[in-house]
Enzyme design. Sequence first.
Site, short mmCIF file in Angstrom:
data_model
loop_
_atom_site.label_atom_id
_atom_site.label_comp_id
_atom_site.label_asym_id
_atom_site.label_seq_id
_atom_site.Cartn_x
_atom_site.Cartn_y
_atom_site.Cartn_z
N GLU A 81 45.31 44.19 40.86
CA GLU A 81 45.41 44.52 39.45
C GLU A 81 45.12 46.00 39.22
OE1 GLU A 81 43.04 41.83 37.15
OE2 GLU A 81 44.33 40.14 37.64
N ARG B 127 43.57 35.05 45.51
CA ARG B 127 44.05 33.68 45.31
C ARG B 127 45.42 33.74 44.66
NH1 ARG B 127 43.52 33.80 39.86
NH2 ARG B 127 41.66 34.79 38.97
#
Length: 699
Positions: free
Chosen positions: A303, A321
């Site tokens: 991110e 994940r």
Amino acid sequence: MSAFIVKSLSPKCLWNVQRYRSFGTKERVIDKVLIANRGEIACRIMRTAKRLGMRTVAVYSDADLKSMHVAMADEAYNIGPAASQESYLRSDKILHIAEKSGCHAIHPGYGFLSENADFAELCEKSNISFIGPPASAIRDMGIKSTSKSIMDAAGVPVIKGYHGEDQSVERLMAEANKIGYPLMIKAVRGGGGKGMRIATSQSEFEAQLESAKRESMKAFGDDAVLLERYVQKPRHVEVQVFGDKHGNYVYLNERDCSVQRRHQKVIEEAPAPGVSPELRKRIGEAAVAAARAVNYVGAGTVEFIMDYTSLDFHFMEMNTRLQVEHPITEMITNTDLVEWQLKVAAGEKLPLTQEQIPVLGHAFEARIYAEDPHNNFMPGAGSLLHLVTPNTSGDVRVETGVQQGDEVSVHYDPMIAKLVVWGNNRSEALRKLHSSLRDYNIVGLETNVNFLMTLCQHKEFQKGNVHTGFIPEYYEELFPKQNYSSSLLAQAAFASILSQQNREILNVVDKNDLFSTFSGFRLNHKLNRKVKLVAGGQEYTVEVNYNSPKDYKIRVNGGEEMIVSGSLIKNNGNLQLSCSINGHMSKSSIAVNKEDIYLFTEDGKFQFSVPKPKFINELLKQSGVSEGAAVSPMPGVVDKVFVKVGDTVAAGDPLLVIIAMKMEYVIKAPKAGEIAKILYNAGENVRKNASLIQFVGDN
């Protein structure tokens, strides 16, 4: 096995053959997988696993006995009470069931144990494949301060701030003053907006710090935080990465997740608007560098904070994940990322090289939540009394784990579903999204569907001018007051008449339902009757007059007379109304729930109610809470009480903390006064609108 036989097999069997042929190295057989999760992600993983010929094992709490993921699985095992700490977070129970059921692998989904390094290690020690990265990568990337240091060393752009071990209030305050305000306080562990606060000035720093630490401890068992400069108008752009056990890495393009509330995503899209192929390559390669720096294996998301104007980007965190929003990446790359996860866990190489990964069209994902957008997106719980979803196709996916009649539990995330659409371009995808949202009909609790429909039609969102402050910047436009026009009220009254005449369609058995109030209506009888309806907080008088065997004359609040006709049909479990008002034909869906009728139109859901008798309102008032009382805004559990009987508080002072839907809410004093009675203690469940604290002088 001959080459001819291999080529003759189906894709599913071909993968099994390739999987078994590769066992000269460290590969493992995965024929049976336990999904250590619930809801839509458990169902989504099961669909792919079953397509690949694997058997699936579900685990469930007491609250989830009748849930969809339990019904889908080949086997299912109870793991304890509803509270996740006693069920879905019990790694010992889950490992015991995996061994007992003969599972070769555990897929953690997202949330719960998906980023728990200790659990990943326990799986490996038990010779069970953990469908995720190595424990070392989870640890490195799970602690934000550690991950930022690693990224800095790897040459990935990082926002400067304080990531130190000294967590004393004095040191954190000193560092905050150096960084300057506004600044972000972040829990060093976890994600999903938990333990994240913004301090806009020195005066509020300590209060925000304490709140972030408290929530972080509850969510992750660690209250350490980091500080970083808050970018005033950032975009949230993330990159899907994948690595295998052979040292291969790819990025599957980027997603924009900028439109958020409470630091949590509402809607996502891929690719990100305004990102050129050159910028896509730069940010993608930075994400791969991040994954390579920690020897990452499997699916992960890097991110970035991207400056709204300059498009400069900086590393924020890595989610080790599968992400909630992974379907939009699948839509624009024509891949199945869960299949990739399973293949990589079995020791195979990545199915595609970087050059083979396309960018096909545009995709959106809208998260359908049980929440009230008009009340600061407060989460809710309750029964899905009526649930109709859009028709699915190759371009429209509904990822869900619930069906009509199910409960949205206070114990878990309030997300009902994910609506995913694809189009050849962004405009086309957005039109499909709006159309599909109209067909998402829910009754029984508040949802954000109307808000999402309004968002889709906002001119700035349609241009792709998104950033994390989008909702507050355009708040007035995103929350317009619903317009209950005369024609809309006429439709509601007409739908009521048709429904009463066609009760076999509705299959309504409650004699006290809404339509008992319309018992006088019958075609071929001349009637003149006034009916009261409540809509949008206003009471309306609807006068309905028989006109002919085909239509009625309807007047609202003594206004202009309307000639109304039409029909009501049942289609795939949905009641659809075709209504002509003065020659203008429109179509909508309807739902009936006792004293309420709902219209689902191009402009969203509208609710109409029959006014309650005065004596019932008086009883409700007497049993309710007094004006100015401290009440629970949602069902939840009392986590902490800050006051005691006899204390004097000022308006705005914190009284207690409610935990609901994995979120922390501080209940503040609505007025100044003396505490007379504390109605709930820590650990006790509360219902929505329950009075929590009584003040001296309250009735």
